[in-house]
Enzyme design. Sequence first.
Site, PDB file in Angstrom:
ATOM      1  CG  HIS A  54      -1.930   1.087   1.228  1.00  0.00           C
ATOM      2  ND1 HIS A  54      -3.285   0.846   1.175  1.00  0.00           N
ATOM      3  CD2 HIS A  54      -1.804   2.428   1.248  1.00  0.00           C
ATOM      4  CE1 HIS A  54      -3.941   1.989   1.167  1.00  0.00           C
ATOM      5  NE2 HIS A  54      -3.062   2.973   1.223  1.00  0.00           N
ATOM      6  CG  HIS A  56      -1.347   6.876  -1.836  1.00  0.00           C
ATOM      7  ND1 HIS A  56      -2.649   7.082  -2.254  1.00  0.00           N
ATOM      8  CD2 HIS A  56      -1.442   6.181  -0.674  1.00  0.00           C
ATOM      9  CE1 HIS A  56      -3.485   6.545  -1.371  1.00  0.00           C
ATOM     10  NE2 HIS A  56      -2.775   5.995  -0.392  1.00  0.00           N
ATOM     11  CD  GLN A 151      -7.067  11.237  -1.565  1.00  0.00           C
ATOM     12  OE1 GLN A 151      -5.952  10.744  -1.532  1.00  0.00           O
ATOM     13  NE2 GLN A 151      -7.921  11.088  -0.551  1.00  0.00           N
ATOM     14  CG  HIS A 209      -7.600   4.414   1.054  1.00  0.00           C
ATOM     15  ND1 HIS A 209      -7.156   3.882  -0.114  1.00  0.00           N
ATOM     16  CD2 HIS A 209      -6.557   5.128   1.576  1.00  0.00           C
ATOM     17  CE1 HIS A 209      -5.891   4.253  -0.302  1.00  0.00           C
ATOM     18  NE2 HIS A 209      -5.505   5.003   0.711  1.00  0.00           N
ATOM     19  CD  GLU A 212      -6.287   7.019   5.752  1.00  0.00           C
ATOM     20  OE1 GLU A 212      -6.837   7.168   4.642  1.00  0.00           O
ATOM     21  OE2 GLU A 212      -5.086   7.291   5.961  1.00  0.00           O
ATOM     22  CG  ASP A 308      -0.863   5.380   3.355  1.00  0.00           C
ATOM     23  OD1 ASP A 308      -1.291   5.178   2.206  1.00  0.00           O
ATOM     24  OD2 ASP A 308      -1.560   5.837   4.271  1.00  0.00           O
TER      25      ASP A 308
HETATM   26  N1  17E Z   1      -4.994   9.469   0.650  1.00  0.00           N
HETATM   27  C1  17E Z   1      -5.781   9.038   1.668  1.00  0.00           C
HETATM   28  O1  17E Z   1      -7.007   9.131   1.594  1.00  0.00           O
HETATM   29  N2  17E Z   1      -5.193   8.500   2.758  1.00  0.00           N
HETATM   30  C2  17E Z   1      -3.888   8.401   2.845  1.00  0.00           C
HETATM   31  N3  17E Z   1      -3.341   7.861   3.942  1.00  0.00           N
HETATM   32  C3  17E Z   1      -3.048   8.855   1.788  1.00  0.00           C
HETATM   33  C4  17E Z   1      -3.650   9.373   0.696  1.00  0.00           C
HETATM   34  C5  17E Z   1      -1.547   8.751   1.883  1.00  0.00           C
HETATM   35 FE   FE2 Z   2      -3.449   5.071   1.456  1.00  0.00          FE
END
Ligand code: 17E
Ligand code: FE2
Length: 413
Positions: A54, A56, A151, A209, A212, A308
């Site tokens: 994982h 980006h 995103q 995701h 989070e 990440d």
């Molecule tokens: N975008 C997101 O939604 N969450 C993250 N931890 C990263 C990007 C790095």
């Molecule tokens: Fe991520």
Amino acid sequence: MYIANCRIRGREGLWNVACENGKFDRIRPADGIIPEGATDAKERLLMPPFVEPHIHLDCVMTAGIPHYNMSGTLFEGISTWHEYKTTQPLLIPEIKDRARQALRLMAEHGVQFVRTHVDVTETSFQSAKALLELRDELKGILELQLVAFPQNGILSTVGGKDLMIRAMDMGFDCVGGIPHFEFCREYGVESLDFIFALAEKYDAMVDVHCDEMDDEQSRYLEVLATKAWERSLGPRTVAAHTCAMGSYNNAYTTKLFRALLESKINFNSCPTESVHLQGRAENYPKRRGVTRIRELTEAGMNVALGQDSIADPWYPIGVGDLLRVLEMGIHIEHLMGYKDLSKCLDFISQNGAKNLCIEDVYGIEEGKPANFILLDGKDDYDVVRFHSAVVLSVHNGEILSQKTPATAVVHNI
Ligand code: 17E
Ligand code: FE2
């Protein structure tokens, strides 16, 4: 290529490993003689490569442009990235160059398989095109899997569904999502329906995701698991981050685990990232914002650890080193008992391979592709304690990276 006198993770004794035509050819007990032309491994540990499940790569090396994330929150990270992608020229060579910088660091640290999210709400699609080109250029050297990552949300972005379809049409490997960031719960649930329908249509994997955040009311994981279970797609599904599980009450979590187990989904956690981004709305005492790595593992579920970010709007440091991520994870999750330490490298190796569904090309076995690393240590405990260097990384029988471990000279003790 012939490596003599190495330990092999999970086996007793010392071994000689011969590779031919990019594959493991002969793996035999060592007999104390270093054959002509062989490399003496000096009893170091040989194991399958590290797996980055994982990251980006479209965002790496952008920290500070146009400004740093001052609050340290996920949401300022997302808005800073939005500023980046709407104010900076996004050029394919520049995006590839940043990603290659990160991949070189990762290769140096023993990573050979990488799953990267790519923001497909970056509507110029330069990031998508750049990463697709890079995946194809690097094939056979280091393997990349691409996740179509919305995103800004799928339903909370105008034309979001079409952007996801466009990415899958271009050949992305996995369908991504971000239900906790959609405008409302209904959108979050609908986004998961859409994600699974797309995965079925394109015969793609799923990597979402999920939850989070520290909000214990963020409960998309149960929806994700249920939808994976309905379609028997659990083994091809990853729930990433699931930070909210660190805040769920135990009564709910006990019930949740039944669905998680039945669904057979996999998990990813990014402990350096989550401990940094989460807990930001807290006073003291502060929660850690990390999912239940220990409990999931003890219940028999698969959890892989990832980075990440490397120097991006969410996380300002990082050098491509999964041992550093592992070290953070085992501290936060109370995973430093002797038994835990003795198998801790699972989290950054075979568990990641399971997330990526690459087990057919992964493992030290005659006939499999010669993908391995040689660590300057003797076992898991040793490697995590001394933060051992990866002295050699070989992919399909070709050397990907080599390192001479540093030596120190200490005086007067
Ligand atoms: N975008 C997101 O939604 N969450 C993250 N931890 C990263 C990007 C790095
Ligand atoms: Fe991520």
